[in-house]
Motif scaffolding. Structure first.
Motif, PDB file in Angstrom:
ATOM      1  N   GLU A 236       7.090  -5.106   8.551  1.00 32.32           N
ATOM      2  CA  GLU A 236       7.824  -4.254   8.587  1.00 32.32           C
ATOM      3  C   GLU A 236       7.634  -2.801   7.701  1.00 32.32           C
ATOM      4  O   GLU A 236       7.551  -1.748   8.229  1.00 32.32           O
ATOM      5  CB  GLU A 236       9.158  -4.618   7.583  1.00 32.32           C
ATOM      6  N   ASN A 237       6.791  -3.048   6.761  1.00 30.09           N
ATOM      7  CA  ASN A 237       6.035  -1.652   5.815  1.00 30.09           C
ATOM      8  C   ASN A 237       5.054  -1.057   6.710  1.00 30.09           C
ATOM      9  O   ASN A 237       5.012   0.048   6.584  1.00 30.09           O
ATOM     10  CB  ASN A 237       5.682  -2.262   4.507  1.00 30.09           C
ATOM     11  N   TYR A 238       4.355  -2.001   7.400  1.00 34.66           N
ATOM     12  CA  TYR A 238       3.474  -1.176   8.546  1.00 34.66           C
ATOM     13  C   TYR A 238       4.048  -0.281   9.347  1.00 34.66           C
ATOM     14  O   TYR A 238       3.585   0.676   9.383  1.00 34.66           O
ATOM     15  CB  TYR A 238       2.577  -2.311   8.924  1.00 34.66           C
ATOM     16  N   ILE A 239       5.109  -0.681  10.012  1.00 29.13           N
ATOM     17  CA  ILE A 239       5.965   0.028  10.996  1.00 29.13           C
ATOM     18  C   ILE A 239       6.232   1.181  10.382  1.00 29.13           C
ATOM     19  O   ILE A 239       5.988   2.265  10.875  1.00 29.13           O
ATOM     20  CB  ILE A 239       6.536  -0.903  11.743  1.00 29.13           C
ATOM     21  N   LYS A 240       6.874   1.084   9.179  1.00 26.90           N
ATOM     22  CA  LYS A 240       7.494   2.180   8.405  1.00 26.90           C
ATOM     23  C   LYS A 240       6.467   3.212   7.877  1.00 26.90           C
ATOM     24  O   LYS A 240       6.743   4.317   8.326  1.00 26.90           O
ATOM     25  CB  LYS A 240       8.260   1.741   7.228  1.00 26.90           C
ATOM     26  N   THR A 241       5.370   2.780   7.396  1.00 20.66           N
ATOM     27  CA  THR A 241       4.386   3.884   6.838  1.00 20.66           C
ATOM     28  C   THR A 241       3.566   4.294   8.098  1.00 20.66           C
ATOM     29  O   THR A 241       3.329   5.743   8.174  1.00 20.66           O
ATOM     30  CB  THR A 241       3.663   3.182   6.219  1.00 20.66           C
ATOM     31  N   VAL A 242       3.257   3.758   9.220  1.00 16.20           N
ATOM     32  CA  VAL A 242       2.778   4.293  10.458  1.00 16.20           C
ATOM     33  C   VAL A 242       3.747   5.293  10.782  1.00 16.20           C
ATOM     34  O   VAL A 242       3.332   6.538  11.198  1.00 16.20           O
ATOM     35  CB  VAL A 242       2.197   3.343  11.672  1.00 16.20           C
ATOM     36  N   THR A 243       4.874   5.042  10.962  1.00 14.70           N
ATOM     37  CA  THR A 243       5.785   5.983  11.837  1.00 14.70           C
ATOM     38  C   THR A 243       5.908   7.257  10.800  1.00 14.70           C
ATOM     39  O   THR A 243       6.166   8.357  11.326  1.00 14.70           O
ATOM     40  CB  THR A 243       7.403   5.202  11.655  1.00 14.70           C
TER      41      THR A 243
ATOM     42  N   LYS B  83      -6.052   3.224   7.907  1.00 14.53           N
ATOM     43  CA  LYS B  83      -6.154   3.252   6.485  1.00 14.53           C
ATOM     44  C   LYS B  83      -5.125   3.862   5.379  1.00 14.53           C
ATOM     45  O   LYS B  83      -5.189   3.109   4.344  1.00 14.53           O
ATOM     46  CB  LYS B  83      -7.349   4.693   6.554  1.00 14.53           C
ATOM     47  N   TYR B  84      -4.150   4.252   5.816  1.00 16.20           N
ATOM     48  CA  TYR B  84      -3.192   4.780   5.028  1.00 16.20           C
ATOM     49  C   TYR B  84      -1.678   4.020   5.225  1.00 16.20           C
ATOM     50  O   TYR B  84      -0.791   4.291   4.342  1.00 16.20           O
ATOM     51  CB  TYR B  84      -2.631   6.366   5.145  1.00 16.20           C
ATOM     52  N   ALA B  85      -1.834   2.907   6.145  1.00 16.56           N
ATOM     53  CA  ALA B  85      -0.682   2.331   6.284  1.00 16.56           C
ATOM     54  C   ALA B  85      -0.609   1.301   5.191  1.00 16.56           C
ATOM     55  O   ALA B  85      -1.677   0.778   4.733  1.00 16.56           O
ATOM     56  CB  ALA B  85      -0.650   1.586   7.555  1.00 16.56           C
ATOM     57  N   ASP B  86       0.629   0.926   4.992  1.00 19.64           N
ATOM     58  CA  ASP B  86       0.984  -0.388   3.862  1.00 19.64           C
ATOM     59  C   ASP B  86       0.953  -1.517   4.660  1.00 19.64           C
ATOM     60  O   ASP B  86       1.873  -1.701   5.630  1.00 19.64           O
ATOM     61  CB  ASP B  86       2.315  -0.022   3.215  1.00 19.64           C
ATOM     62  N   ALA B  87       0.029  -2.125   4.662  1.00 17.38           N
ATOM     63  CA  ALA B  87      -0.186  -3.606   5.538  1.00 17.38           C
ATOM     64  C   ALA B  87       0.208  -4.729   4.866  1.00 17.38           C
ATOM     65  O   ALA B  87       0.089  -5.943   5.405  1.00 17.38           O
ATOM     66  CB  ALA B  87      -1.548  -3.741   5.901  1.00 17.38           C
ATOM     67  N   SER B  88       1.164  -4.556   3.950  1.00 14.20           N
ATOM     68  CA  SER B  88       1.507  -5.760   3.080  1.00 14.20           C
ATOM     69  C   SER B  88       2.286  -6.803   4.099  1.00 14.20           C
ATOM     70  O   SER B  88       2.777  -7.819   3.752  1.00 14.20           O
ATOM     71  CB  SER B  88       2.166  -5.298   1.914  1.00 14.20           C
ATOM     72  N   SER B  89       3.256  -6.007   4.750  1.00 12.35           N
ATOM     73  CA  SER B  89       4.089  -6.718   5.802  1.00 12.35           C
ATOM     74  C   SER B  89       4.204  -5.842   7.256  1.00 12.35           C
ATOM     75  O   SER B  89       3.907  -4.847   7.090  1.00 12.35           O
ATOM     76  CB  SER B  89       5.575  -6.954   5.255  1.00 12.35           C
TER      77      SER B  89
END
Length: 482
Positions: A463-470, A455-461
């Protein structure tokens, strides 16, 4: 006894014996036997060598004879040199923890830094003490005890420079027994008095080198812990090492630090007996712990609150980064309650639940965001207390406090190198990323909702998904545990 899954065991070992490891390292361990992994942890990389963290040499500071005749301005300049030097030493050691290919050596050094708690305003003395701790961190405890006891930092801090024949000062002898070896209640006041006589003459010269001042030594007969003789300081240390209580006291502290805050008396007795009969070989004791099945019990895994240094170093070992001003690490340490070289008292940092209070917990949860999103601080650090000494120590404490207050509202400018971290997940499918990230960063994932992370992850790419989930996973209460 419930033993956790193999991968969690590896992460548990990586955190307890160091500061955590990224996914590629954990993955490289998965097909190896425990003995092989533990051996690697104990000895470090094949080419591992102890890197120096020194910041000054003896020639950089005025000698003691000159100091006695300094002007007020010269004394002020010397305090500033020492203050800056200790900050630099702090940052150099932190950097060594982050980059070390032998993290257990640095983790053991961090443990001994708290065990042999000392405050001195002299950067050279701090540097010498740290060098002895790091050199002997996994070696023989007797060698470590002797080396530390003869450092100018400890002799000055515990007043043994003033310990003379016919005018014994008991402070050093008392702390060697109470804090360094046997623990309170295992010796008498008479033992302290007699040991103090034996330590007379131990001091250091103008160059900051240990020296035995024979004319100031009481060479009379002493009675210490049931033994009689014309003992000197080295004899006292040997007598203390002969006591099985010393092995038990040290083993208990190591168990509470590396295994569980709640001591298991049966396990500690067994470990202490082996430690004693090994001649106090620290590496052998750690091998016994890391090879034991009970070390991987589900009740032990993920039950320990990370110290501030473990938290900060762990984040930086996971994700490579540099700061525009590395001094920001001093501010993080101060806010979180563990500024290296400034233990709160002679017993060191109490650890455990003492790391957490209402203000520090809220900031702990924000640390990953403050660093990885380069946010500004919005919390004023607690002031250091100058209780461990007066005079120059007091003035230097005020300088540190002033520095931190001036820094606290500044933005954290971190240059993050996400590439190695992201590359570590190259073999993980998109739908499994959140679970895999949480599984690597946390020892306890029961309360982590993949749905919430999504829900709170940036799924635009990717890389961004991994960064925000981390960052989100690192911002959970569970990440405070190891």
């Amino acid at each position: 006894m419930a033993v956790v899954a193999h991968k969690i065991q590896l992460q548990h070992l990586a955190w307890r014996a160091g500061f955590g490891e990224p996914l590629p390292v954990i993955s490289s361990w998965e097909d190896k036997k425990r003995k092989e992994i533990v051996n690697k942890v104990l000895i470090g990389h094949a080419k591992s060598s102890l890197t120096s963290v020194d910041v000054v040499s003896a020639g950089d500071l005025p000698d003691y004879q000159k100091r006695r005749n300094m002007t007020a301005e010269e004394r002020k300049n010397l305090r500033e040199v020492n203050t800056q030097g200790i900050k630099d030493l702090n940052l150099n050691w932190i950097n060594s923890m982050i980059k070390s290919d032998h993290p257990l050596r640095e983790k053991m050094s961090l443990f001994w830094h708290g065990h042999f708690a000392c405050r001195t305003q002299n950067v050279l003395f701090n540097q010498q003490l740290l060098a002895e701790i790091r050199n002997n961190a996994l070696g023989n405890f007797g060698d470590l005890l002797s080396a530390v006891s003869k450092t100018p930092a400890m002799l000055q801090f515990l007043n043994n420079q003033q310990n003379r024949k016919q005018h014994p000062n008991e402070n050093f002898a008392r702390e060697v027994m109470e804090l360094f070896t046997m623990g309170r209640g295992n010796y008498s006041e008479q033992d302290v008095k007699e040991a103090a006589r034996a330590f007379t003459g131990w001091g250091f010269n103008e160059e900051g080198i240990f020296t035995f001042r024979k004319k100031q030594h009481d060479d009379g007969i002493k009675n210490i812990l049931g033994k009689q003789g014309s003992f000197n300081g080295d004899d006292v240390l040997r007598i203390l090492l002969d006591q099985k209580q010393t092995a038990r006291f040290i083993t208990t502290k190591i168990y509470k630090y590396f295994v569980d805050e709640t001591p298991d008396e049966g396990r500690i007795s067994e470990l202490a007996d082996k430690f004693y009969h090994s001649g106090y070989h620290i590496q052998s004791l750690m091998r016994e712990i890391f090879m034991s099945d009970w070390f991987y019990d589900s009740r032990i895994v993920g039950n320990r609150i990370k110290s501030p240094i473990e938290l900060l170093v762990g984040i930086r070992r996971t994700i490579p980064m540099t700061f525009e001003k590395e001094e920001v690490m001093l501010l993080f340490q101060r806010v979180l309650g563990q500024l290296l070289f400034y233990p709160p008292n002679v017993a060191g940092w109490p650890g455990g639940r003492n790391w957490i209070d209402s203000s520090s917990l809220m900031f702990r949860l924000r640390v990953p965001q403050v660093i990885l999103y380069s946010q500004a601080f919005n919390i004023i650090p607690k002031e250091l207390t100058p209780e461990m000494g007066e005079g120059n120590n007091y003035k230097m404490t005020l300088q540190i406090n002033d520095f931190l207050k001036r820094q606290f509202a500044k933005k954290v400018n971190a240059q993050i190198n996400w590439d190695p971290y992201i590359q570590g997940y190259s073999g993980v499918t998109r739908e499994n990323l959140a679970n895999e990230i949480a599984g690597v960063l946390l020892q306890q994932t029961n309360n982590i909702s993949q749905q919430l992370l999504e829900k709170y992850a940036d799924a635009s790419s990717r890389e961004n998904y991994i960064k925000t989930v981390t960052i989100d996973v690192m911002s959970t209460p569970e990440y405070q545990l190891c």
